[in-house]
Design a protein around this motif. Structure first.
Motif, PDB file in Angstrom:
ATOM      1  N   MET A   1      51.581  71.227  58.343  1.00  0.00           N
ATOM      2  CA  MET A   1      50.128  71.146  58.295  1.00  0.00           C
ATOM      3  C   MET A   1      49.542  72.309  59.072  1.00  0.00           C
ATOM      4  N   SER A   2      48.321  72.633  58.773  1.00  0.00           N
ATOM      5  CA  SER A   2      47.661  73.748  59.430  1.00  0.00           C
ATOM      6  C   SER A   2      47.344  73.389  60.882  1.00  0.00           C
ATOM      7  N   THR A   3      47.569  74.336  61.746  1.00  0.00           N
ATOM      8  CA  THR A   3      47.242  74.122  63.155  1.00  0.00           C
ATOM      9  C   THR A   3      45.740  73.978  63.346  1.00  0.00           C
ATOM     10  N   GLN A   4      44.969  74.567  62.439  1.00  0.00           N
ATOM     11  CA  GLN A   4      43.518  74.448  62.538  1.00  0.00           C
ATOM     12  C   GLN A   4      43.074  72.997  62.357  1.00  0.00           C
ATOM     13  N   VAL A   5      43.694  72.301  61.386  1.00  0.00           N
ATOM     14  CA  VAL A   5      43.368  70.888  61.169  1.00  0.00           C
ATOM     15  C   VAL A   5      43.800  70.054  62.373  1.00  0.00           C
ATOM     16  N   LEU A   6      44.976  70.391  62.914  1.00  0.00           N
ATOM     17  CA  LEU A   6      45.490  69.646  64.064  1.00  0.00           C
ATOM     18  C   LEU A   6      44.576  69.781  65.274  1.00  0.00           C
ATOM     19  N   LEU A   7      44.093  71.002  65.518  1.00  0.00           N
ATOM     20  CA  LEU A   7      43.215  71.218  66.666  1.00  0.00           C
ATOM     21  C   LEU A   7      41.810  70.691  66.407  1.00  0.00           C
ATOM     22  N   ALA A   8      41.373  70.744  65.152  1.00  0.00           N
ATOM     23  CA  ALA A   8      40.018  70.277  64.842  1.00  0.00           C
ATOM     24  C   ALA A   8      39.882  68.772  65.046  1.00  0.00           C
ATOM     25  N   THR A   9      40.962  68.010  64.819  1.00  0.00           N
ATOM     26  CA  THR A   9      40.888  66.565  65.029  1.00  0.00           C
ATOM     27  C   THR A   9      40.648  66.214  66.493  1.00  0.00           C
ATOM     28  N   SER A  10      41.025  67.115  67.403  1.00  0.00           N
ATOM     29  CA  SER A  10      40.807  66.889  68.836  1.00  0.00           C
ATOM     30  C   SER A  10      39.623  67.670  69.373  1.00  0.00           C
ATOM     31  N   GLY A  11      38.837  68.289  68.485  1.00  0.00           N
ATOM     32  CA  GLY A  11      37.678  69.051  68.924  1.00  0.00           C
ATOM     33  C   GLY A  11      38.028  70.393  69.526  1.00  0.00           C
ATOM     34  N   LEU A  12      39.155  70.988  69.102  1.00  0.00           N
ATOM     35  CA  LEU A  12      39.612  72.271  69.650  1.00  0.00           C
ATOM     36  C   LEU A  12      39.749  73.323  68.555  1.00  0.00           C
ATOM     37  N   GLY A  13      38.909  73.246  67.533  1.00  0.00           N
ATOM     38  CA  GLY A  13      39.023  74.184  66.417  1.00  0.00           C
ATOM     39  C   GLY A  13      38.753  75.627  66.801  1.00  0.00           C
ATOM     40  N   GLU A  14      37.994  75.856  67.854  1.00  0.00           N
ATOM     41  CA  GLU A  14      37.665  77.224  68.251  1.00  0.00           C
ATOM     42  C   GLU A  14      38.859  77.982  68.820  1.00  0.00           C
ATOM     43  N   TYR A  15      39.939  77.270  69.187  1.00  0.00           N
ATOM     44  CA  TYR A  15      41.120  77.923  69.752  1.00  0.00           C
ATOM     45  C   TYR A  15      42.181  78.213  68.696  1.00  0.00           C
ATOM     46  N   PHE A  16      41.854  77.961  67.418  1.00  0.00           N
ATOM     47  CA  PHE A  16      42.841  78.197  66.368  1.00  0.00           C
ATOM     48  C   PHE A  16      43.160  79.681  66.216  1.00  0.00           C
ATOM     49  N   ARG A  17      42.195  80.539  66.466  1.00  0.00           N
ATOM     50  CA  ARG A  17      42.412  81.974  66.261  1.00  0.00           C
ATOM     51  C   ARG A  17      43.496  82.511  67.188  1.00  0.00           C
ATOM     52  N   TYR A  18      43.658  81.921  68.357  1.00  0.00           N
ATOM     53  CA  TYR A  18      44.716  82.377  69.266  1.00  0.00           C
ATOM     54  C   TYR A  18      46.094  81.979  68.733  1.00  0.00           C
ATOM     55  N   PHE A  19      46.204  80.766  68.188  1.00  0.00           N
ATOM     56  CA  PHE A  19      47.489  80.330  67.643  1.00  0.00           C
ATOM     57  C   PHE A  19      47.817  81.081  66.355  1.00  0.00           C
ATOM     58  N   GLU A  20      46.777  81.428  65.574  1.00  0.00           N
ATOM     59  CA  GLU A  20      47.021  82.206  64.360  1.00  0.00           C
ATOM     60  C   GLU A  20      47.510  83.606  64.710  1.00  0.00           C
ATOM     61  N   LYS A  21      46.979  84.176  65.747  1.00  0.00           N
ATOM     62  CA  LYS A  21      47.384  85.515  66.170  1.00  0.00           C
ATOM     63  C   LYS A  21      48.800  85.517  66.733  1.00  0.00           C
ATOM     64  N   SER A  22      49.197  84.410  67.373  1.00  0.00           N
ATOM     65  CA  SER A  22      50.537  84.343  67.965  1.00  0.00           C
ATOM     66  C   SER A  22      51.604  83.904  66.969  1.00  0.00           C
ATOM     67  N   GLY A  23      51.241  83.594  65.727  1.00  0.00           N
ATOM     68  CA  GLY A  23      52.225  83.240  64.706  1.00  0.00           C
ATOM     69  C   GLY A  23      52.451  81.755  64.542  1.00  0.00           C
ATOM     70  N   HIS A  24      51.631  80.925  65.147  1.00  0.00           N
ATOM     71  CA  HIS A  24      51.766  79.468  65.024  1.00  0.00           C
ATOM     72  C   HIS A  24      50.624  78.923  64.172  1.00  0.00           C
ATOM     73  N   LYS A  25      50.528  79.477  62.952  1.00  0.00           N
ATOM     74  CA  LYS A  25      49.460  79.058  62.062  1.00  0.00           C
ATOM     75  C   LYS A  25      49.730  77.685  61.475  1.00  0.00           C
ATOM     76  N   MET A  26      51.016  77.355  61.247  1.00  0.00           N
ATOM     77  CA  MET A  26      51.405  76.067  60.676  1.00  0.00           C
ATOM     78  C   MET A  26      52.250  75.313  61.702  1.00  0.00           C
ATOM     79  N   PHE A  27      52.233  73.980  61.568  1.00  0.00           N
ATOM     80  CA  PHE A  27      52.965  73.128  62.513  1.00  0.00           C
ATOM     81  C   PHE A  27      53.620  71.988  61.745  1.00  0.00           C
ATOM     82  N   ASP A  28      54.886  71.706  62.092  1.00  0.00           N
ATOM     83  CA  ASP A  28      55.621  70.617  61.445  1.00  0.00           C
ATOM     84  C   ASP A  28      55.154  69.291  62.045  1.00  0.00           C
TER      85      ASP A  28
END
Length: 377
Positions: free
Chosen positions: A9-36
């Motif tokens: 699943m997308s890390t953006q969806v995972l962070l958005a469920t906890s109200g942390l969608g604004e920090y997705f760009r850091y995980f996308e830049k570090s290569g953790h765009k998807m999460f098992d």
């Protein structure tokens, strides 16, 4: 079979469920765009993802934000499909109502046998005679809290003693010859005896070691006492030729007297240490428990012999059980038949019964028992 694809699943969806969608760009830049999301991520894996993101983006998450991100990754497995163990949020945990700090259980007026077994261990009751002049009953019962606890094996023995007493009060006609319940009680008593004997042997070994230490302390006490006496004797013989006016000052200020006082203090300390040696009181209690357990086993054997003629054999017990089952089935069948036939219990009517009137009295006075309006007024 081809290997199954790992659903991510997308890390953006995972962070958005906890109200942390604004920090997705850091995980996308570090290569953790998807999460098992279906894998049970460990603490080390989540820490590794966060540390890699911080190092590659040259940032440091705030402590509150870091905790929320860690929980978002770590708790995703609990929210995933196919997991029978639901995740419980901290806010969903019900509060526990605890009594106040100085709260005391007010059960002094409850019968001692009606108290719970754990509560019976915690209290002791004493009956005292009231002083002359006081109101109330002549005897009053006071309850005190017991803060000293014995070892568990002693309470196990008390429980078995109560079981034996209740067993002896039961109807022997409902028992079986060589009843297995008696064997269970005997087995528990034997376990208590074995545990007590092993504990006694261990405590005897510790007591013997303490006794050896006490003997060594006693030897030190004798040596220091002898050294004290020798030093006093040496000081006396050394200054015995001195003038009488100077003898006492020379004698007290000598090093031999100071050493003698030191040896005397050491002897008294050794005496105090040796006096603290006492026998283990638990050994006596365990020996008493062993004897009482053996007596309980004898009581069970005597009760079995005394009630042998009244007990049922195993075949008779099976037959009686089968008769009880058949009787219950017959009663249930009769109830079903009555219900089907529509039988109902005849209820008593709520009206008054009509009184029977004497026929001879009716000929002479037909209005007997009926009041006239004039008579009422």
């Amino acid at each position: 079979m081809p290997p199954k694809k790992i659903e991510k699943m997308s890390t953006q969806v995972l962070l958005a469920t906890s109200g942390l969608g604004e920090y997705f760009r850091y995980f996308e830049k570090s290569g953790h765009k998807m999460f098992d999301a279906n894998s049970h991520a460990s603490d080390l894996l989540v820490e590794k993802i966060i540390l890699e993101t911080e190092s590659r983006c040259c940032i440091t998450f705030h402590s509150d934000v870091r905790v929320k991100i860690w929980k978002a990754f770590r708790y995703q497995w609990f929210r995933g499909p196919g997991h029978s163990l639901p995740f419980i949020e901290r806010t969903e945990v019900p509060d526990i109502m605890l009594p106040p700090k100085d709260w005391v259980d007010n059960d002094s007026k409850v019968k001692f046998n009606d108290l719970e077994s754990d509560r019976q261990r915690q209290v002791v009751r004493k009956t005292k005679q009231t002083a002359p002049g006081e109101s109330g009953s002549a005897l009053q019962t006071y309850q005190f809290e017991v803060y000293k606890r014995d070892i568990d094996i002693l309470y196990e023995y008390k429980d078995l003693e109560r079981c034996v007493q209740e067993w002896e009060k039961r109807n022997p006609r409902a028992m079986v010859q060589e009843d297995y319940r008696e064997e269970v009680i005997r087995l528990r008593l034997k376990n208590v005896i074995d545990f007590s004997n092993s504990n006694i042997s261990v405590r005897k070994g510790k007591t013997a070691a303490l006794q050896q230490s006490a003997n060594i302390v006693f030897g030190v006490q004798l040596l220091t006492g002898a050294a004290c006496f020798i030093m006093m004797f040496i000081a006396y013989t050394q200054y015995s030729a001195a003038p009488p006016e100077l003898f006492m000052s020379f004698f007290i200020s000598s090093k031999q007297v100071i050493s003698s006082v030191s040896f005397f203090i050491a002897m008294m300390v050794a005496n105090v240490v040796r006096a603290r040696l006492k026998g283990d009181p638990l050994i006596r209690q365990l020996r008493k428990t062993v004897l009482n357990c053996e007596r309980l086993m004898e009581r069970i054997s005597d009760f079995r012999i005394a009630t042998e003629s009244l007990r049922l054999s195993r075949g008779e017990m099976k037959a009686s059980k089968q008769q009880n089952v058949d009787r219950r089935k017959a009663i249930e069948q009769d109830k079903d038949k009555e219900a089907k036939a529509g039988r109902k219990v005849r209820q008593r009517s709520g009206g008054k019964r009509k009184k029977k009137q004497d026929p001879t009295l009716a000929l002479w006075c037909p209005d007997a028992g009926v009041l006239d309006a004039k008579e009422i007024t």
